[in-house]
Design an enzyme around this catalytic site. Structure first.
Site, PDB file in Angstrom:
ATOM      1  N   ARG A  74      -1.670 128.152  55.574  1.00 19.44           N
ATOM      2  CA  ARG A  74      -0.826 129.333  55.471  1.00 19.44           C
ATOM      3  C   ARG A  74       0.133 129.156  54.305  1.00 19.44           C
ATOM      4  NH1 ARG A  74      -3.921 132.042  57.561  1.00 19.44           N
ATOM      5  NH2 ARG A  74      -3.855 133.152  59.545  1.00 19.44           N
TER       6      ARG A  74
ATOM      7  N   GLU B  33       0.794 137.630  48.999  1.00 16.44           N
ATOM      8  CA  GLU B  33      -0.592 137.761  48.540  1.00 16.44           C
ATOM      9  C   GLU B  33      -0.882 139.206  48.158  1.00 16.44           C
ATOM     10  OE1 GLU B  33      -3.156 136.042  51.509  1.00 16.44           O
ATOM     11  OE2 GLU B  33      -2.351 134.036  51.188  1.00 16.44           O
TER      12      GLU B  33
ATOM     13  N   HIS C 124      -7.510 133.229  48.923  1.00 22.10           N
ATOM     14  CA  HIS C 124      -7.544 133.255  50.389  1.00 22.10           C
ATOM     15  C   HIS C 124      -8.981 133.420  50.894  1.00 22.10           C
ATOM     16  CE1 HIS C 124      -4.850 134.142  54.098  1.00 22.10           C
ATOM     17  NE2 HIS C 124      -5.922 133.467  54.455  1.00 22.10           N
TER      18      HIS C 124
END
Length: 530
Positions: free
Chosen positions: A232, A261, A279
């Protein structure tokens, strides 16, 4: 009858739709188109999302028929779980769907950092041939630190063992015995930072773990350290990481996750010894399919009115098949009890007697509360918000479990205590091969009556001719008696009649019945199927 509406707000695998089956009307909407999403939610019974769709309080309020929000993935950052809980909406995700994919990506980053694979590839694509510039290191006999020995961290451990590395870990929630079983030495975070050649992070982001690795931790590191975060964003302090890379304090880093993000911090992103992926931890065909199929199954359960034991906002636990038939029975007993008291009790005792006591029966508590509140509140009642409704009303809910049951294999009892100290109880059981739901007790009177949609419960002085009186009154009103049982405490004392009728009785009929037999109590109870 129209089919329940399942809304797909993002692109999901074909296997997800297949897992839903033919029982639903599946609709598509672009979850990032806010007006379109809110409009589509008006008729939705379920919504399936990935990470782009924001299912916040506004979206939940726009969906009065919503039963479940399903996130086809691990995180729930885009779902307002407290708002869903208050609205009685289940929230589910697929916490194990991507663990293999995430573990493999972390190992891939470790290898790529060791051998400069991304930079060497970019160099060759640009027409260069710089072998000496991209001299790397072997993993063999290096020390690799694992921050977090949960499911993903454990998979990383398993995959790294074949490289002949020395494995150390930091996880304050893992015992030394468990770490030894995995072949890992437990260290403090400071020791791990000082000893590791590579570090990979596999912990959730919480207030305690945010910024866990920052300037002080990098100050302990070897200059050969290469660090990977596929967990994370924010667990590594991004400013401290930039400084450590820029100054040469550490040799390299790889990030798959970021504080925001997509990331925009070019001072960090442009570091030449930092490799990046957008990601991709769950971005494999297999992970996406597992996630979609998993939540599709949960949607099927939720829309069938069943408890979804792994919903993140339902504390039901795993439900044994022996316990499962008791859930709808307990819901109906909750409705029946509320019909008997017609008031708000101060306490509710949930009792489980018999063989069921050998199993985990927390789900029966949820079922009792759901049934109890079904007919007395205006909002949708579910396994999710029923405990919240009890808490808001100051209802003291207690659960008692024992193996004593003389007459039946199992007996479920609900006992309400009213503000004046009076108690009202109802008991039920399941009988026979077909597991017929039956009432077996009301306020100490022993009966055995199959549960049905409509019942009358009457208490009056035991005397001849009473049955004829209420039979005549019901007949004149055109209400058919489908079943009947009478119990009494003693001859000439108080009698209790439980009637099963084919349709609800009107208030006028109930008043006539009360006057005709001189009833001290008369209740018309309707059971609503989930």
């Amino acid at each position: 009858m129209s089919k329940p509406v399942v809304l797909l707000a993002e692109q999901l695998s074909p296997a997800t739709v297949d897992a839903l089956g033919p029982d639903f009307e599946v609709r598509q909407v672009d979850g990032t188109d806010r007006p379109a999403l809110l409009e589509a939610l008006a008729e939705a019974n379920a919504i399936l999302v990935r990470s782009a769709t924001q299912v916040d309080a506004e979206a939940i309020a726009a969906a009065p028929n919503l039963k479940i929000i399903a996130r086809a993935g691990v995180g729930l950052d885009n779902v307002d779980t407290p708002a869903a809980t208050k609205a009685g909406v289940m929230v589910v995700n697929a916490p194990t769907s991507n663990i293999t994919s995430a573990a493999e990506l972390a190992v891939g980053h470790i290898i790529s950092l060791a051998r400069h694979i991304p930079n060497a590839n970019a160099s060759m694509k640009a027409g260069d041939w710089k072998r000496s510039k991209y001299t790397g290191v072997e993993l063999f006999e290096k020390t690799i630190g694992i921050v977090g020995l949960g499911r993903i961290g454990t998979l990383v451990v398993d995959r790294l063992k074949g490289f002949g590395v020395n494995l150390v870990a930091y996880d304050p929630y893992v015992t030394p015995a468990r770490a030894s079983q995995l072949g890992v030495q437990l260290l403090s975070l400071e020791e791990l930072m000082a000893q590791s050649d590579f570090i990979t992070i596999h912990i959730p982001r919480t207030p305690e773990t945010t910024g866990l690795i920052g300037e002080a931790e990098f100050a302990l590191a070897k200059p050969e350290l290469r660090i990977v975060n596929c967990s994370r964003g924010g667990i590594i302090d991004e400013n401290a990481l930039r400084d450590a890379l820029e100054s040469g304090k550490i040799a390299g880093a790889a990030l798959d996750v970021f504080v925001t993000e997509p990331p925009s911090n070019r001072d960090l992103l442009d570091q030449p010894n930092l490799q990046l992926t957008p990601h991709l931890g769950a971005s494999t065909d297999e992970a996406q399919e597992k996630a979609g199929v998993s939540v599709a199954r949960s949607v099927r359960l939720a829309l069938a009115g069943e408890l979804v034991p792994d919903a993140v906002n339902v504390a039901g636990g795993i439900i044994d098949e022996y316990v499962r038939p008791g859930i709808p029975l307990m819901e109906k007993l909750g409705q029946f009890l509320q019909g008997l008291i017609g008031a708000s009790p101060v306490a509710l005792d949930i009792e489980v007697h018999g063989e069921l006591a050998r199993y985990e029966v927390k789900a029966l508590r949820l079922a009792a509360l759901k049934g109890f509140f079904t007919n007395i509140v205006t909002e949708q009642v579910s396994y999710v918000n029923a405990p919240l409704l009890a808490e808001e009303r100051g209802l003291d809910v207690r659960m008692n479990v024992d193996e004593d049951s003389d007459e039946y294999r199992n007996v479920l009892t609900l006992r309400a205590t009213l503000s004046d100290g009076k108690t009202v109880s109802v008991s039920g059981t399941l009988t026979g091969v077909k597991q017929i739901e039956k009432l077996v007790g009301i306020n100490g009177y022993s009966i055995e009556v199959p549960l049905a949609a409509h019942h009358l419960v009457m208490v009056y002085s035991d005397r001849p001719g009473v049955v004829a009186l209420y039979g005549a009154a019901l007949g004149e009103a055109g209400v058919n008696i489908a079943g009947m049982q009478i119990a009494r405490d003693e001859e000439g004392g108080q009698a209790l009649s439980v009637l099963t009728i084919d349709e609800p009785a009107s208030d006028e009929l109930l008043a006539r019945l009360r006057d005709a037999i001189g009833a001290s109590e008369l209740h018309e109870i309707d059971i609503v199927e989930s």
